[in-house]
Design a protein around this motif. Structure first.
Motif, PDB file in Angstrom:
ATOM      1  N   ASP A  70       0.827  -1.213   0.000  1.00 36.20           N
ATOM      2  CA  ASP A  70       0.000   0.000   0.000  1.00 36.20           C
ATOM      3  C   ASP A  70       0.858   1.259   0.000  1.00 36.20           C
ATOM      4  OD1 ASP A  70       0.919  -0.256   2.580  1.00 36.20           O
ATOM      5  OD2 ASP A  70      -1.001   0.073   3.554  1.00 36.20           O
ATOM      6  N   SER A  71       2.007   1.208   0.670  1.00 39.67           N
ATOM      7  CA  SER A  71       2.896   2.376   0.687  1.00 39.67           C
ATOM      8  C   SER A  71       3.535   2.594  -0.685  1.00 39.67           C
ATOM      9  CB  SER A  71       3.989   2.194   1.745  1.00 39.67           C
ATOM     10  OG  SER A  71       3.413   2.171   3.045  1.00 39.67           O
ATOM     11  N   ASP A  74       0.873   4.082  -2.793  1.00 33.58           N
ATOM     12  CA  ASP A  74       0.708   5.500  -2.492  1.00 33.58           C
ATOM     13  C   ASP A  74       1.777   6.333  -3.199  1.00 33.58           C
ATOM     14  OD1 ASP A  74      -1.601   5.532  -0.985  1.00 33.58           O
ATOM     15  OD2 ASP A  74      -0.571   5.239   0.919  1.00 33.58           O
ATOM     16  N   SER A 127      -0.971   9.276   2.751  1.00 26.25           N
ATOM     17  CA  SER A 127       0.311   8.586   2.630  1.00 26.25           C
ATOM     18  C   SER A 127       1.116   8.635   3.925  1.00 26.25           C
ATOM     19  CB  SER A 127       1.130   9.207   1.487  1.00 26.25           C
ATOM     20  OG  SER A 127       0.446   9.085   0.260  1.00 26.25           O
ATOM     21  N   ARG A 130      -0.783   6.174   6.659  1.00 26.29           N
ATOM     22  CA  ARG A 130      -0.863   4.726   6.458  1.00 26.29           C
ATOM     23  C   ARG A 130       0.270   3.951   7.121  1.00 26.29           C
ATOM     24  NH1 ARG A 130      -3.588   1.625   2.854  1.00 26.29           N
ATOM     25  NH2 ARG A 130      -5.190   3.241   3.092  1.00 26.29           N
ATOM     26  N   PRO A 131       1.543   4.359   6.984  1.00 22.31           N
ATOM     27  CA  PRO A 131       2.607   3.618   7.675  1.00 22.31           C
ATOM     28  C   PRO A 131       2.414   3.591   9.185  1.00 22.31           C
ATOM     29  CG  PRO A 131       3.544   5.055   6.005  1.00 22.31           C
ATOM     30  CD  PRO A 131       2.105   5.441   6.138  1.00 22.31           C
ATOM     31  N   ASN A 134      -0.227   0.980   9.875  1.00 22.50           N
ATOM     32  CA  ASN A 134       0.335  -0.367   9.690  1.00 22.50           C
ATOM     33  C   ASN A 134       1.254  -0.761  10.842  1.00 22.50           C
ATOM     34  OD1 ASN A 134      -0.991  -0.861   7.258  1.00 22.50           O
ATOM     35  ND2 ASN A 134       0.682  -0.077   6.000  1.00 22.50           N
TER      36      ASN A 134
END
Length: 201
Positions: A70-71, A74, A127, A130-131, A134
């Motif tokens: 996903d990263s 992004d 963006s 998200r990390p 996670n």
């Protein structure tokens, strides 16, 4: 004014998912009078174009649910989402109708610029967050957040077209959420730097 709110709402939605607002605008332009595409944007209602957008949407939905991938997705979408924001803002005639301004009509680039900047800002927040999600949930929270983002993009796209006045409420709520998210991201980064500076043992 309503056209401007529609453009703002769609551009915000594009920052979450580049393809959902494009698909919504294109399909509604074919089946309803809610969206009237200005000159130069008829391609957005072409079924071949919409089919390609639909395929890209499926890929986006799948890739954005996989931690780490996903990263990477992004990073790729850094160019795509702002461009999508510019397209949907301009394609809904928001630039031409904003406050009935002749300046906006004579300078269509302004609509593109507004859409690009807004979508880019939303994308940057997504963006950055998200990390953190996670890392804080061992990857479990990523797919959940991604699903919420997709649903939010679809919901905001429909609101922007059919109930544009509600876009103001959504944008205010989004700004509050963005502020809270940024605070959490900063705290996470500060904690990570502290752990790096003072490793255990």
């Amino acid at each position: 004014m309503l056209a401007a709110l529609t453009g703002l709402g769609l551009s915000t939605a594009a920052g979450l998912n580049a393809y959902i607002p494009l698909l919504v605008v294109g399909v509604l332009a074919n089946f309803t009078d809610a969206v009237k595409l200005p000159d130069g944007y008829a391609w957005l209602s072409n079924w071949g174009v919409l089919a390609v957008i639909a395929v890209l949407l499926v890929a986006e939905v799948v890739l954005d649910k996989v931690p780490v991938v996903d990263s990477v997705n992004d990073a790729v979408q850094t160019a795509v989402r702002p461009v999508s924001g510019g397209v949907v803002f301009s394609a809904t005639s928001a630039a031409a109708e904003l406050d009935h301004s002749t300046w906006m009509t004579e300078n269509p680039w302004a609509g593109w610029l507004i859409g690009i900047v807004l979508a880019a800002a939303v994308h940057a927040l997504k963006s950055a967050a998200r990390p953190v999600v996670n890392a804080g949930t061992a990857g479990v929270g990523g797919p959940v957040v991604s699903t919420v983002e997709d649903a939010g993009s679809l919901g905001l796209s429909l609101i922007a077209v059919f109930l544009p006045l509600l876009v103001l409420v959504v944008l205010l709520a989004g700004a509050l959420l963005a502020w809270m998210t940024l605070r959490r991201v900063r705290r996470h980064r500060a904690a990570r730097r502290a752990r790096s500076a003072h490793p255990p043992g």
